[in-house]
Scaffold this motif. Structure first.
Motif, PDB file in Angstrom:
ATOM      1  N   LEU A  57       0.854  -0.902  -0.259  1.00  0.00           N
ATOM      2  CA  LEU A  57      -0.129  -0.037  -0.246  1.00  0.00           C
ATOM      3  C   LEU A  57       0.951   1.067  -0.232  1.00  0.00           C
ATOM      4  N   LEU A  58       1.108   1.871  -1.389  1.00  0.00           N
ATOM      5  CA  LEU A  58       2.265   2.969  -1.069  1.00  0.00           C
ATOM      6  C   LEU A  58       1.841   4.073  -1.825  1.00  0.00           C
ATOM      7  N   PRO A  59       2.022   5.402  -1.935  1.00  0.00           N
ATOM      8  CA  PRO A  59       2.103   6.401  -2.515  1.00  0.00           C
ATOM      9  C   PRO A  59       1.907   6.315  -3.681  1.00  0.00           C
ATOM     10  N   LYS A  87     -10.376   4.773   0.106  1.00  0.00           N
ATOM     11  CA  LYS A  87     -10.623   3.883  -0.805  1.00  0.00           C
ATOM     12  C   LYS A  87      -9.656   2.710  -0.718  1.00  0.00           C
ATOM     13  N   ALA A  88      -8.387   3.356  -1.003  1.00  0.00           N
ATOM     14  CA  ALA A  88      -7.593   2.587  -1.457  1.00  0.00           C
ATOM     15  C   ALA A  88      -7.377   1.393  -0.165  1.00  0.00           C
ATOM     16  N   VAL A  89      -7.096   1.380   1.306  1.00  0.00           N
ATOM     17  CA  VAL A  89      -7.595   0.213   2.230  1.00  0.00           C
ATOM     18  C   VAL A  89      -8.854  -0.012   1.923  1.00  0.00           C
ATOM     19  N   TYR A 121       2.484  -4.023   3.407  1.00  0.00           N
ATOM     20  CA  TYR A 121       3.464  -3.626   3.573  1.00  0.00           C
ATOM     21  C   TYR A 121       3.132  -1.371   2.439  1.00  0.00           C
ATOM     22  N   ILE A 122       3.591  -0.834   4.420  1.00  0.00           N
ATOM     23  CA  ILE A 122       3.664   0.598   4.274  1.00  0.00           C
ATOM     24  C   ILE A 122       4.191   1.262   4.190  1.00  0.00           C
ATOM     25  N   ALA A 123       3.864   2.895   3.729  1.00  0.00           N
ATOM     26  CA  ALA A 123       5.406   3.686   3.649  1.00  0.00           C
ATOM     27  C   ALA A 123       5.128   4.593   3.387  1.00  0.00           C
ATOM     28  N   ASP A 124       5.538   6.262   3.988  1.00  0.00           N
ATOM     29  CA  ASP A 124       4.858   7.444   3.420  1.00  0.00           C
ATOM     30  C   ASP A 124       5.108   8.405   5.234  1.00  0.00           C
ATOM     31  N   ASP A 125       5.833   9.520   4.992  1.00  0.00           N
ATOM     32  CA  ASP A 125       5.501  11.102   5.520  1.00  0.00           C
ATOM     33  C   ASP A 125       4.412  10.344   6.859  1.00  0.00           C
ATOM     34  N   SER A 126       4.784  11.179   8.411  1.00  0.00           N
ATOM     35  CA  SER A 126       3.949  10.382   9.452  1.00  0.00           C
ATOM     36  C   SER A 126       2.394  10.975   8.932  1.00  0.00           C
ATOM     37  N   LYS A 127       2.502  12.322   8.568  1.00  0.00           N
ATOM     38  CA  LYS A 127       0.866  12.947   8.749  1.00  0.00           C
ATOM     39  C   LYS A 127       0.262  11.717   6.932  1.00  0.00           C
ATOM     40  N   LEU A 139       0.703   8.745   7.326  1.00  0.00           N
ATOM     41  CA  LEU A 139       0.470   7.056   8.380  1.00  0.00           C
ATOM     42  C   LEU A 139      -0.139   7.858   9.150  1.00  0.00           C
ATOM     43  N   GLU A 140      -0.171   8.501   9.685  1.00  0.00           N
ATOM     44  CA  GLU A 140      -1.124   8.900  10.326  1.00  0.00           C
ATOM     45  C   GLU A 140      -3.176   8.392  10.147  1.00  0.00           C
ATOM     46  N   VAL A 141      -3.687   8.906   8.903  1.00  0.00           N
ATOM     47  CA  VAL A 141      -4.299   8.258   8.127  1.00  0.00           C
ATOM     48  C   VAL A 141      -4.543   7.195   7.769  1.00  0.00           C
ATOM     49  N   ILE A 142      -3.779   6.245   6.607  1.00  0.00           N
ATOM     50  CA  ILE A 142      -3.427   5.602   6.411  1.00  0.00           C
ATOM     51  C   ILE A 142      -3.878   4.163   7.350  1.00  0.00           C
ATOM     52  N   LEU A 143      -3.329   4.282   9.003  1.00  0.00           N
ATOM     53  CA  LEU A 143      -4.059   3.548  10.238  1.00  0.00           C
ATOM     54  C   LEU A 143      -4.946   3.785  10.052  1.00  0.00           C
TER      55      LEU A 143
END
Length: 364
Positions: free
Chosen positions: A161-163, A201-203, A224-230, A232-236
């Motif tokens: 799951l990536l930008p 939508k991606a999740v 697997y996830i990777a992004d900036d902290s802002k 990542l908070e939305v992703i989590l």
């Protein structure tokens, strides 16, 4: 020892701090000048001040000699070069920072001309040469370590799951190759654009894929996830909403260990060695930092290592000899040593469940 921490950044552009060792140290011992270059103004000022504070804390914690510390702004290349002129005028030979590669690159020529050692927190290996050392972490090395760990266990199925960026597309293909070579199954890769709605939508797309895999596989799939902290908070938050931290293993490099409001299960690369220094307690009491990121640990380590390697009146050449030693250094961020002026690290595998952390696989 003079308490310098409470006065940190009383002058934004530049100020000096005198550190001295305790005990019966010879007071005639010469002071070693050390400069910190961090963005103290502009968009990255908050992060720069925080990292400068942690570098300073590391210098204090390992203090073994007289150190005269100066902290300078490097918000832009122009400001950094102006500050370098001041550093040169003071005959300072050790610079800790900058944070970003473009700023570091802009001052290297001046540093080399004046025999100044730079230890940058950038992770750009191109900068490593002569007296410039790259101390930043390498996300891809962490990812390889993480994939190798999972491929040796029950979890063989991977969802990425990536930008949606060019770099992420390259990284995604590299990870898929690693998984295939290791006998795993790169089930799906989902890219998202930088908005809360698109991430949700991606999740939502990967949630039914996980459900199907749980029905047909013995082990949980890895997301697997990777992004900036802002982001990542939305992703989590989205992953948590679909209970995917229980239905799958959410994993990534050290950057995914962010301060997060809700209990969540994660697996990431890093180290818990900072607990041996009570660094989380010190950071909270002294700096009001409640959650230490991996970058925080790197900043602390670059200060602590520098202080230890300086010792009492150590000359510059001996300092470089210690930096270039084949011996490993055990810091808050884990085990490292410099090879070709680049910090090479060994990463533990950490499991986080809410605020409970445990090392599930030691670095080898």
């Amino acid at each position: 020892m003079v308490n310098i921490r409470q006065k940190l950044f009383s002058c934004i552009i530049l100020f000096s701090i005198f550190l001295s060792g305790c005990g019966d140290m010879n007071k005639t011992q010469p002071k070693i000048d050390v400069a910190i270059l961090m963005p103290l103004t502009g968009a990255n000022a908050e992060q720069g001040k925080r990292l400068a504070s942690l570098i300073q804390l590391g210098l204090e914690d390992a203090l073994q000699g007289h150190v005269k510390l100066m902290i300078y702004d490097c918000a832009t290349e122009e400001i950094a070069n102006t500050m370098m002129d001041k550093i040169i005028a003071k005959k300072t030979k050790i610079v800790l920072g900058p944070l970003y590669s473009n700023v570091t690159s802009s001052i290297i020529a001046k540093a080399e001309k004046n025999n100044i050692t730079i230890i940058t927190l950038s992770n750009n290996p191109i900068l490593a040469a002569n007296n410039t050392y790259v101390f930043g972490h390498a996300p891809m090395r962490q990812t390889e370590r993480l994939m190798d760990y999972f491929l040796s266990k029950e979890s063989k199925d991977f969802i990425l799951l990536l930008p949606k960026t060019r770099n992420s597309e390259i990284v995604g293909k590299l990870i898929q190759d690693i998984v295939v070579r290791g006998g795993g199954n790169p089930v799906h890769i989902e890219y998202y654009t930088d908005s809360t709605e698109e991430i949700a939508k991606a999740v939502e797309k990967i949630s039914p894929i996980v459900e199907k895999m749980n029905e047909s596989s013995e082990g949980k799939p890895v997301i697997y996830i990777a992004d900036d902290s802002k982001a990542l908070e939305v992703i989590l938050t989205s992953l948590k909403a679909h209970d995917l931290d229980n239905k799958a293993i959410i994993a990534g490099d050290s950057r995914i260990d962010i301060s997060y409001s809700w209990p969540i299960k994660l697996v990431y690369t890093g180290s818990l060695n900072h607990k041996n220094y009570n660094l989380n307690i010190k950071a909270k009491e002294i700096l009001n930092v409640s959650h230490l990121t991996f970058m925080d640990l790197l900043a602390y380590d670059v200060g602590r290592m520098t202080s230890q390697y300086i010792g009492y009146g150590l000359d510059h050449e001996l300092f470089l000899t210690r930096l270039n030693s084949p011996d490993t250094y055990l810091g808050a961020s884990g085990i490292l040593k410099f090879e070709d002026n680049i910090a090479k690290r060994k990463y533990d595998i950490i499991e986080r469940d809410g605020e409970h952390y445990v090392t599930i696989d030691k670095a080898r």
